[in-house]
Structures are given as C-alpha cells and as structure tokens.
Scaffold this active site. Structure first.
Site, short mmCIF file in Angstrom:
data_model
loop_
_atom_site.label_atom_id
_atom_site.label_comp_id
_atom_site.label_asym_id
_atom_site.label_seq_id
_atom_site.Cartn_x
_atom_site.Cartn_y
_atom_site.Cartn_z
N GLU A 260 0.85 -1.19 0.00
CA GLU A 260 0.00 0.00 0.00
C GLU A 260 0.88 1.24 0.00
O GLU A 260 1.64 1.43 0.97
CB GLU A 260 -0.94 -0.03 1.20
N HIS A 281 -7.62 1.85 0.93
CA HIS A 281 -7.70 1.50 2.35
C HIS A 281 -8.48 2.55 3.15
O HIS A 281 -7.97 3.12 4.12
CB HIS A 281 -6.29 1.30 2.93
P1 NAD Z 1 -12.71 -9.92 14.39
O1 NAD Z 1 -11.55 -10.37 15.20
O2 NAD Z 1 -13.92 -9.42 15.09
O3 NAD Z 1 -13.17 -11.08 13.39
C1 NAD Z 1 -12.28 -11.91 12.70
C2 NAD Z 1 -12.92 -13.27 12.56
O4 NAD Z 1 -12.06 -14.08 11.72
C3 NAD Z 1 -13.09 -14.00 13.91
O5 NAD Z 1 -14.43 -14.43 14.06
C4 NAD Z 1 -12.12 -15.18 13.79
O6 NAD Z 1 -12.57 -16.35 14.47
C5 NAD Z 1 -12.07 -15.40 12.28
N1 NAD Z 1 -10.89 -16.14 11.84
C6 NAD Z 1 -9.63 -16.08 12.34
N2 NAD Z 1 -8.84 -16.93 11.67
C7 NAD Z 1 -9.60 -17.55 10.75
C8 NAD Z 1 -9.35 -18.54 9.77
N3 NAD Z 1 -8.12 -19.08 9.59
N4 NAD Z 1 -10.38 -18.94 9.00
C9 NAD Z 1 -11.63 -18.42 9.18
N5 NAD Z 1 -11.92 -17.48 10.08
C10 NAD Z 1 -10.92 -17.04 10.86
O7 NAD Z 1 -12.11 -8.80 13.40
P2 NAD Z 1 -12.92 -7.62 12.66
O8 NAD Z 1 -12.93 -6.41 13.51
O9 NAD Z 1 -14.18 -8.17 12.10
O10 NAD Z 1 -11.87 -7.32 11.45
C11 NAD Z 1 -11.77 -8.22 10.37
C12 NAD Z 1 -10.66 -7.80 9.41
O11 NAD Z 1 -10.91 -6.47 8.93
C13 NAD Z 1 -9.25 -7.74 10.00
O12 NAD Z 1 -8.34 -8.24 9.02
C14 NAD Z 1 -8.97 -6.28 10.16
O13 NAD Z 1 -7.60 -6.02 10.09
C15 NAD Z 1 -9.71 -5.74 8.94
N6 NAD Z 1 -10.03 -4.30 9.00
C16 NAD Z 1 -9.90 -3.57 7.86
C17 NAD Z 1 -10.21 -2.21 7.88
C18 NAD Z 1 -10.11 -1.38 6.62
O14 NAD Z 1 -9.84 -0.21 6.72
N7 NAD Z 1 -10.32 -1.96 5.46
C19 NAD Z 1 -10.64 -1.61 9.06
C20 NAD Z 1 -10.81 -2.39 10.18
C21 NAD Z 1 -10.50 -3.76 10.15
#
Ligand code: NAD
Length: 308
Positions: A260, A281
């Site tokens: 990025e 992003h």
């Molecule tokens: P969260 O921790 O609430 O949820 C993640 C889920 O993924 C959990 O339920 C977990 O059990 C599951 N998981 C973990 N490993 C796994 C695997 N191998 N297979 C299947 N499921 C699996 O997180 P969240 O707050 O929902 O965030 C999710 C993603 O979004 C993260 O990667 C975070 O970095 C990203 N994010 C991106 C932005 C953006 O600006 N685009 C902003 C915030 C978060």
C-alpha cells in the site's frame, strides 16, 4: 502524566485526557527522528498508522507505560518489544466495524449494478444504457469468510437486501448465525462453490496469509464477485489476477493490497482492470469511526492507569 499524540487523532481524544488530568501534546506531523529525540519525556504515546513504533522508539521511551493505537491492527507497533519492558499496548478494535461494513455494502452494490463503470462512462460523455445491465443481490448467496465483528455487520446488512448468508469461521457465534438464519459450512471450499459474492473479514495471521490463492479461487462459482476489505496479504494478488482474467470471477472490489500503495506490476494491472473496483484502504475513514476511536482510546488509557 504526559501524553504524546503523534498522528492525527480526533480532538476529542486530547480533550478527554486533559479533562482526566493528563498533560497532552499533539504533534501530528512529527518525524521519526524528532519522535526519537522527545519520546523519553512521555508516559503515553498515541498513534494511528503513520508513526511506526519500532523497538528503537520503545527503547528510547524510558518513561513509557502505555502505547495506544487508534485502529484495529497492531502491525505498526513492535508489541513484543513493548511487552518485554512492561509497556501496555492498547487499541480500539470496535471503532471501524460499521464503517467497513458500509463500505463493503457499497462495493457489493457497485459490483452488481456496475455503478462505478456507468459513472466513468457518463463522465466521458457517453450514454451507454444498454451496456450497463447488472444483477440483483436479492435472492443471491453471500459467503462471509470470517464471521467476527465486521463479517457479522456485513451479513446483517446483506440479509436486509434479501441475500442468503453462508458463513465460514474457525469459531462461530451461534446466536448471530440463528438471528440471520445463516448457514455455517465447515470447509471454506463449500462456501466458495455456492456463493455469488464472497467477502473476506479474517485477520492477517500466518494461517490466513494467502488464504485466497489459486486453489481457493478455482473453487469459486463461475461469474461470482470477490470483495476484500480485510488485509491485502490474505489474498495472493497473482492468483486473483488469474481468476479475473480467466473469467472465473466476474469482478472484485478491494480496499486493501499486499503493498500500500500498490507497487508490483501484478498489483498495478489489477488496479487498472475495469472489473476491479478499488479504494485506497478507506474502510475506517469515516467521521464517526475516527471520533469513536479517539474516545475509545482515551477511555482505555484512563481506565488502564487506574490499574497500573
Ligand atoms: P474480528 O476479530 O472481530 O473477526 C475476525 C474473525 O475471523 C473471527 O471471528 C475469527 O474467528 C475469524 N478467523 C480467524 N482466523 C480464521 C481462519 N483461519 N479462518 C476463518 N476465520 C478465521 O475482526 P474484525 O474487527 O471483524 O476485522 C476483520 C478484518 O478487517 C481484519 O483483518 C482487520 O484487520 C480488517 N479491517 C480492515 C479495515 C479497513 O480499513 N479496510 C478496518 C478495520 C478492520
């Protein structure tokens, strides 16, 4: 207690900390070298993504007790180095759930109705009504990979659009599954082969690095859509490019990239493809998310000092 806010954080953070008796300096554009020269004076360091909190910075922060990040991931902070010297690392994982979920809904609607392409076409002076036939979300199947905060929020909103929800996660919230009449699959391939739209919401972990490679994309339903607003490294860029070129996937929407900004020829080609919708992003970039993050980090810090 002295607090340094080293990245642009909503003013509410400083206000709350000052009201609680902290002395707060806001130096939003501070360079890495200046940070190193003054960090020794502070008890708390607050950052977003710009400032990298390296082992070197932590070593110079002789008075540091807490490092706070307004954001979800902790990849910009050397957490191990902080823990070794007893510094607490706090973040605000809840702040961007709604912001990211709403961005994903926008992406899904735009992929289905080709809004971004129709917009570009009209702005170039054309009126290509016949070209922009789309599909409806109603009655289609959404596959949610990672049913955590954001995955559940996307599923809830998609339910209101009449979609059927399939879920793949290593741990599943049974209550949320039942509320959404969602179906859980135990193999990700089963979700991929049945979903019209796949949206990815797993964290970046060794097990999820390149989770979407040639094999995963080849399991996807012909002509389906793929959305990634999680972390760029969850997807193998080359494999996604091949899946799009072969027509296996009809379109993709991406908010995150392996680099990025994108820098490799493969990433640049992906960004240039008309059937790929891209955003830089911006998942968490809403007024509400940033203000919630600022309040949450201030409260977390105030509470943490009560137990230090
Ligand atoms: P969260 O921790 O609430 O949820 C993640 C889920 O993924 C959990 O339920 C977990 O059990 C599951 N998981 C973990 N490993 C796994 C695997 N191998 N297979 C299947 N499921 C699996 O997180 P969240 O707050 O929902 O965030 C999710 C993603 O979004 C993260 O990667 C975070 O970095 C990203 N994010 C991106 C932005 C953006 O600006 N685009 C902003 C915030 C978060």
């Amino acid at each position: 207690m002295r607090v340094l806010i080293a990245d642009e954080v909503d003013a509410e953070c400083g206000s709350r900390l000052r009201a609680a008796g902290f002395e707060v300096d806001e130096k939003f554009d501070i360079s890495y070298d200046s940070l190193k020269s003054i960090i020794g004076q502070y008890d708390v360091l607050i950052v977003r993504s710009r400032t990298k909190v390296t082992r070197e910075v932590i070593g110079l922060g002789k008075n540091l007790k807490i490092i706070g990040r307004v954001g979800v991931g902790l990849d910009t902070i050397d957490v191990k180095a902080a823990e070794e010297v007893g510094i607490k690392v706090l973040n605000t994982p809840q702040m961007s759930t709604v912001a990211v979920a709403e961005l994903v809904m926008g992406m899904m609607l735009s992929l289905a109705r080709r809004i971004h392409l129709a917009n570009d076409s009209m702005k170039s002076g054309l009126w290509e009504k016949k070209k922009f036939h789309g599909t409806e979300l109603n009655g289609k199947t959404l596959g949610v990979v990672g049913f955590g905060r954001i995955g559940r929020a996307v599923a809830e909103r998609s339910k209101a659009f009449g979609m059927n929800i399939l879920v793949y996660d290593v741990i599943v919230d049974e209550g949320a599954l039942a509320r959404l009449s969602a179906e859980r699959v135990s193999r990700v391939e089963d979700l991929l082969s049945r979903s019209d739209v796949v949206t990815v919401h797993v964290p970046l972990l060794p097990e999820t690095h390149h989770m979407f490679g040639d094999s995963a994309f080849s399991s996807m339903k012909q002509g389906s859509f793929f959305i990634n607003a999680s972390r760029g490294e969850v997807v193998d860029t080359g494999a996604l490019l091949r899946a799009l070129k072969s027509g296996r996937i009809a379109g993709a929407a991406l908010d995150v990239f392996e680099h990025e900004p994108p820098e490799t020829p493969e990433e640049k080609e992906l960004v240039s493809m008309p059937n790929v919708l891209v955003t830089p992003h911006i998942g968490a970039q809403t007024r509400e998310a940033q203000s919630l993050g600022a309040v949450l980090i201030a409260e977390n810090i105030i509470n943490a000092f009560k137990t230090l």
